[in-house]
Design a protein around this motif. Structure first.
Motif, short mmCIF file in Angstrom:
data_model
loop_
_atom_site.label_atom_id
_atom_site.label_comp_id
_atom_site.label_asym_id
_atom_site.label_seq_id
_atom_site.Cartn_x
_atom_site.Cartn_y
_atom_site.Cartn_z
N TRP A 17 0.62 -1.51 -0.19
CA TRP A 17 -0.22 0.47 0.31
C TRP A 17 0.40 1.15 0.21
O TRP A 17 0.05 2.30 -0.08
CB TRP A 17 -0.84 -0.38 1.12
N ASN A 18 2.16 1.07 -0.13
CA ASN A 18 3.06 1.84 -0.28
C ASN A 18 2.97 2.56 -1.56
O ASN A 18 3.58 1.63 -1.97
CB ASN A 18 4.40 1.30 0.78
N PRO A 19 2.74 3.46 -2.09
CA PRO A 19 2.73 3.62 -3.60
C PRO A 19 3.89 3.30 -4.38
O PRO A 19 4.41 3.07 -5.28
CB PRO A 19 1.72 4.66 -3.92
N GLU A 58 17.85 -23.56 -0.97
CA GLU A 58 18.77 -23.55 -1.07
C GLU A 58 19.33 -24.09 0.15
O GLU A 58 19.98 -25.39 0.43
CB GLU A 58 20.31 -22.87 -1.19
N SER A 59 19.00 -23.64 1.13
CA SER A 59 18.57 -23.58 2.89
C SER A 59 17.59 -25.08 3.45
O SER A 59 18.34 -26.28 3.76
CB SER A 59 18.59 -22.31 3.27
N LEU A 74 -4.31 5.08 -7.20
CA LEU A 74 -5.74 5.78 -5.62
C LEU A 74 -5.11 6.79 -5.80
O LEU A 74 -5.91 8.59 -5.67
CB LEU A 74 -5.19 5.03 -4.19
N VAL A 75 -3.40 7.20 -5.68
CA VAL A 75 -2.79 8.21 -6.17
C VAL A 75 -3.12 9.53 -7.06
O VAL A 75 -3.67 10.30 -6.65
CB VAL A 75 -1.20 8.14 -6.03
N ALA A 101 -5.62 9.28 -8.46
CA ALA A 101 -6.44 9.83 -8.42
C ALA A 101 -7.48 10.68 -7.66
O ALA A 101 -8.17 11.91 -7.96
CB ALA A 101 -8.45 8.52 -7.76
N GLY A 102 -6.70 10.47 -6.17
CA GLY A 102 -6.59 11.38 -5.75
C GLY A 102 -5.70 12.87 -6.29
O GLY A 102 -6.44 14.05 -5.58
N LEU A 103 -4.90 12.32 -6.57
CA LEU A 103 -4.14 13.78 -7.08
C LEU A 103 -5.35 14.74 -8.24
O LEU A 103 -5.03 15.76 -8.54
CB LEU A 103 -2.99 13.03 -8.03
N LEU A 135 -8.45 14.52 -8.11
CA LEU A 135 -8.99 14.95 -7.88
C LEU A 135 -8.96 16.25 -7.06
O LEU A 135 -9.62 17.28 -6.77
CB LEU A 135 -9.86 14.23 -6.42
N ILE A 136 -7.30 16.65 -6.43
CA ILE A 136 -7.03 17.82 -6.28
C ILE A 136 -7.06 18.70 -6.81
O ILE A 136 -7.58 19.52 -6.76
CB ILE A 136 -6.23 17.49 -4.90
N ALA A 177 -10.50 20.05 -7.75
CA ALA A 177 -11.24 20.93 -7.34
C ALA A 177 -10.74 22.68 -7.47
O ALA A 177 -10.73 23.13 -7.28
CB ALA A 177 -10.69 20.90 -5.61
N TRP A 213 -11.35 24.02 -10.88
CA TRP A 213 -12.48 24.03 -10.57
C TRP A 213 -12.68 25.86 -9.84
O TRP A 213 -14.03 26.53 -10.48
CB TRP A 213 -13.63 23.36 -9.63
N ARG A 214 -12.34 26.15 -8.24
CA ARG A 214 -11.65 27.62 -8.28
C ARG A 214 -11.36 27.92 -8.96
O ARG A 214 -12.09 29.44 -8.95
CB ARG A 214 -11.28 26.91 -7.40
#
Lengths: 347, 209
Positions: free
Chosen positions: A197-199, A237-238, A303-304, A306-308, A310-311, A314, A317-318
């Motif tokens: 879960w660490n991208p 081997e072990s 997810l990263v 998608a998160g980026l 979305l930010i 936003a 948009w502003r």
């Protein structure tokens, strides 16, 4: 220890262990309360231990052979050991072991004739002869058994009693001459992509599969898992050699580390077993490959993204909104100016 | 008063941020180190033998397997395996030859004819009593079939301790190593009451890499 309790418990154990096991009158292999029992058991010739780790013979069906093993008592008191032969098998972790005394042997364990018990003086060594008699109708190929000398101690509780039989033994492999037909397959291939879960870190792939010995010879199994651009040899081997007896299966669990989730990976399990012969030499068997396929969706990275996204959305948009508001103000100002100008012209 | 648009913007931004914090937290997650175990010395007298020998020593101590820690889901009986000592005094051991001690349990047979409890209900956690220098390792904890995976198979053929060699060219160390194990029997709460008897078989074998 209370003797009558011991006898009662022993009787119970004897019932559990069945006819082949100990009897109360003989009470072999019961250690006295005070003295610890120390002993060793090794293959031997008529004069004593001969340096073999295990016993291996190649015999014809119907043939009988005599061999020996030595039991040494390294304790301070005379001990009567229970001596037994039983079918051999490999445990989950790939160690050779033999059936416990409450299970009945059906194969090579029944071919070995030996005394039921042996009494050894402290510091002494007793050489015990035994015979391997291969039945006339024995199947060609490898048959595994073990021979062990054991002692029994008892644990008693209110709910459940556990007797502990401790044994020292060695492997007795018999190859019955005839047509050897090595055969094997890989089955139950299971794959699992484990996402980190660490991208910024790759994940790993867990692969497990069973190698089934479908022939009549023991196989020493090895091979290579080829997946995601990596070659993972097995067994590692072990872990040492991995033998599989006829009819047995062994599960290999492998890890392909440092794998970036690139949606999908094809791969293959290449098996290249060899047949070990009685004199320790090995013969290669035709290798075989089993294909496999695994999905690896890059969820953390998606997810990263998608998160980026979305930010960024936003923020954009502003900005668009403020741009629109300024444009609106400018338009209103122009409109007002125009409105102010028109009546002037009209006037 | 926040407009609808501003609320949606904030929500999108916060969601995006949370996603990043989520994966960031995963990135920093740390795993605890396994704990070491301390040991005490156990003395065993071994007679001198020519060329040495690989031997097993068992104490005949009685230990009770008694009910402790039962819950609404299961009944639990615990006890301890008597200590088992492996001594290797051999002067010449072929390279690649190592030894191991396995354990396998039989059914717990009911004294009054009640149904048996199968050996997958008996687990153990082996531990070295003498630490040595890492030549030997205790076997993995084996849990019962009423526990959760992994290794919840019971004592079907498991390892108590083993000499570990790193390669086929290394040779066995001589020395003396003692291991014990805590035993756990877990049964369903509706197990038939009464006495049960099982036989736990420990075996010392040798093999070559």
């Amino acid at each position: 220890m209370n003797t009558s309790r011991l006898r009662a418990a022993l009787a119970a154990l004897a019932t559990v262990a069945g006819a082949a096991a100990l009897t109360v009158t003989a009470t072999p292999a019961v250690a006295d309360e005070a003295a610890a029992v120390s002993w060793s058991v090794t293959p031997a010739d008529a004069s004593g231990p001969d340096g073999r780790v295990a016993i291996e013979h190649e015999l014809d069906a119907g043939e009988t052979l005599e061999d020996h093993f030595a039991v040494r008592n390294l304790g301070t008191e005379a001990v009567t050991f229970r001596v037994a032969a039983a079918d051999g098998f490999y445990t989950r972790s790939g160690r050779f072991d033999m059936l416990p005394s409450d299970q009945e042997s059906v194969d090579a364990g029944t071919w070995i004739a030996l005394p039921e018990s042996v009494t050894v003086e402290p510091g002494g060594t007793v050489v015990v002869p035994f015979t391997i008699s291969v039945p006339e109708n024995a199947e060609p190929g490898d048959h595994a058994a073990g021979i062990a000398a054991s002692v029994l101690s008892l644990k008693q509780g209110e709910g459940a009693e556990v007797g502990v039989e401790s044994r020292v033994g060695f492997r007795v492999m018999t190859r019955v001459t005839g047509e050897l037909a090595p055969a094997f397959s890989a089955q139950n291939v299971r794959t699992d992509y484990r996402t980190s879960w660490n991208p910024l870190e790759p994940g790993r792939i867990d692969v497990s599969f069973d190698v089934v010995n479908e022939g009549n010879t023991r196989l020493e199994v090895g091979g290579v898992l080829d997946l995601a651009g990596q070659q993972v040899p097995f067994p590692d081997e072990s872990a040492g050699r991995q033998e599989i007896l006829p009819g047995e299966r062994h599960t290999f669990s492998l890890v392909v580390d440092q794998v970036w989730p690139l949606f999908a990976f094809p791969g293959e399990i290449a098996l290249a077993p060899s047949v070990t012969t009685a004199d320790g030499q090995s013969t290669e068997v035709a290798p075989a490959a089993t294909p496999l396929f695994i999905w690896a969706i890059p969820w953390p990275q998606l997810l990263v993204l998608a998160g980026l996204a979305l930010i960024a959305m936003a923020l954009l948009w502003r900005r668009n909104r403020s741009t629109r508001r300024i444009e609106e103000l400018v338009r209103q100002a122009r409109e007002a100016g125009r409105r102010d100008a028109v009546p002037e012209r009209a006037a | 008063m926040i407009s609808k648009g501003a609320a949606a913007r904030c929500a999108a931004g916060v969601l995006g941020g949370l996603m990043l914090v989520g994966v960031g937290t995963a990135a920093f997650a740390a795993y605890p180190d396994p704990e070491g175990s301390s040991g005490v010395d156990v003395k065993v007298d071994i007679a001198e033998v020519q060329n040495g020998a690989l031997s097993l020593t068992v104490e005949n101590t009685e230990t009770a397997l008694t009910e402790t820690g039962s819950t609404a889901e299961y009944r639990q009986f615990t006890g301890a395996l008597p200590n088992v000592t492996v001594t290797d005094t051999r002067t010449e051991v072929p390279s690649g030859v190592f030894w191991y001690v396995t354990g396998q349990a039989s059914d717990f047979v009911g004294a009054a004819g009640q149904p048996s409890i199968t050996p997958d209900h008996l687990g153990w956690s082996p531990a070295l009593v003498t630490t040595g220098n890492g030549e030997v390792a205790a076997g993995d904890e084996v849990k019962t079939s009423l526990d959760e995976a992994p290794n919840n198979v019971g004592l079907t053929g498991e390892e108590l301790l083993a000499l570990s060699l790193d390669s086929a060219s290394s040779t066995a160390a001589s020395g003396q190593w003692t291991a014990g194990a805590n035993l756990v029997l877990k049964t369903p709460v509706d197990v038939a009451p009464g006495g049960y008897t099982s036989l736990l078989t420990l075996s010392l074998f040798e093999d070559a890499l």
